[in-house]
Write an enzyme that holds these catalytic residues in place. Structure first.
Site, PDB file in Angstrom:
ATOM      1  N   SER A  51       1.089   8.352  20.175  1.00  0.00           N
ATOM      2  CA  SER A  51      -0.172   8.450  19.445  1.00  0.00           C
ATOM      3  C   SER A  51      -1.270   9.191  20.202  1.00  0.00           C
ATOM      4  O   SER A  51      -2.181   9.744  19.587  1.00  0.00           O
ATOM      5  CB  SER A  51      -0.669   7.051  19.070  1.00  0.00           C
ATOM      6  OG  SER A  51      -0.774   6.226  20.218  1.00  0.00           O
ATOM      7  N   HIS A 294      -8.157   5.133  21.614  1.00  0.00           N
ATOM      8  CA  HIS A 294      -7.375   6.367  21.529  1.00  0.00           C
ATOM      9  C   HIS A 294      -8.320   7.565  21.604  1.00  0.00           C
ATOM     10  O   HIS A 294      -9.519   7.435  21.340  1.00  0.00           O
ATOM     11  CB  HIS A 294      -6.595   6.441  20.212  1.00  0.00           C
ATOM     12  CG  HIS A 294      -5.294   5.716  20.235  1.00  0.00           C
ATOM     13  ND1 HIS A 294      -5.213   4.340  20.221  1.00  0.00           N
ATOM     14  CD2 HIS A 294      -4.010   6.171  20.283  1.00  0.00           C
ATOM     15  CE1 HIS A 294      -3.940   3.974  20.254  1.00  0.00           C
ATOM     16  NE2 HIS A 294      -3.188   5.069  20.297  1.00  0.00           N
TER      17      HIS A 294
END
Length: 315
Positions: A51, A294
């Site tokens: 990711s 993230h």
């Protein structure tokens, strides 16, 4: 205009078009003993990873399966654009949640199945980037667990009216002096070596770049407050685990003839605890379009810059 002149101009235009198309997929290296520049192909390019590579929730989400959560502004897409690669010379098969095992086996997601990522690598491939390993050591789960423990710890700390310097999460991962995360990182070494050798076998002429993880946490025992409610000692602990992971990625890259791309140094001060306008990594509750803890679009741009820098340094 004479017929001969028209013919000459047409020939020049055709030659220019061919040169432009060639430049789009080559760079020049002066390693030929004669001193003549030798064209080096930079495409086709295969982007592999998890990711931190795919870019979940960063607009615009694209590709199949949808469960891989790829963005058309992730660092592979920006690297491809920076190298002027044509769409047919770029394949992004990165997928959210991917582990090293998903390089050679199909990965099931909530919205479809991603084929083995190495299926995108062939003898014609000339460039490969690989960003993986975080899910193998359970880093996302670690942060979730540490945040929950940190929140409870700080509530208890305020009740006692005392300054906290503890690390409840680190203690939960350590048993009789043995750190479970360190064991997972050690176990990752063999898998990485095998995967990188497989890439080399499939694409013997490709240049391979292993992309490290950017700085998720601040230096020192900085208090992130609600952005990332961790006990001060656990900030240092998690930062140390990320450092160990990156060192493992670097060591395995070097040992297999790949190039390691350090994104950590460039991202210092742009961690999840930094200001909204400067951070590369989003906190537990994102304010920029990205998944929690993230890279956001700014982070993906920064990572792309470091990958391009590494590619151009080795041309």
């Amino acid at each position: 205009m004479t017929t001969q002149l028209r013919s000459t101009l047409a020939g020049l235009l055709l030659a220019a078009a061919v040169l432009a198309a060639t430049v789009a997929v080559t760079r020049h290296d002066t390693t030929d003993p004669s001193g003549v520049a030798v064209p080096v192909r930079v495409g086709p390019y295969a982007a592999l990873g998890d990711s931190y590579t795919s870019g979940p929730r960063i607009p615009v989400q694209t590709g199949r399966p949808e469960g891989c959560a790829r963005s058309d502004h992730n660092y592979p897409a920006q690297v491809a654009a920076g190298l002027d690669l044509k769409p047919g010379d770029f394949r992004d098969v990165s997928c959210s949640g991917a582990t090293v095992d998903d390089l050679t086996g199909a990965q099931s997601t909530k919205k479809g199945t991603n084929p083995s990522q190495l299926s995108a690598v062939s003898r014609s491939t000339r460039l490969v980037t690989l960003g993986i390993g975080g899910n193998d050591i359970g880093f996302s789960d670690m942060i979730t667990r540490c945040v929950a423990m940190g929140t409870a710890y700080k509530v208890l700390d305020r009740a006692k009216d005392m300054s906290s310097h503890g690390s409840p999460c680190r203690e939960s991962y350590t048993d009789n002096g043995v750190d479970a995360t360190e064991q997972r990182i050690a176990g990752l070494e063999t898998k990485l070596t095998s995967a990188l050798r497989d890439i080399r076998r499939r694409a013997p002429e490709a240049r391979v770049y292993v992309v490290g993880y950017p700085a998720i946490l601040p230096a020192g025992d900085a208090n992130c407050g609600r952005r990332l409610p961790l006990a001060p000692g656990d900030i240092a602990y998690l930062r140390a685990k990320e450092d160990q992971l990156n060192k493992t990625l670097e060591e395995q890259a070097v040992s297999t003839g790949a190039t390691y791309v350090d994104t950590y140094e460039a991202s210092r001060g742009h961690d999840a605890c930094a200001a909204e306008s400067t951070r590369w990594i989003e906190p537990v509750v994102p304010s920029n379009p990205a998944a929690a803890v993230h890279p956001n679009a700014r982070g993906q741009r920064g990572m792309a810059k470091e990958v391009l820098r590494a590619i151009r340094a080795t041309e």
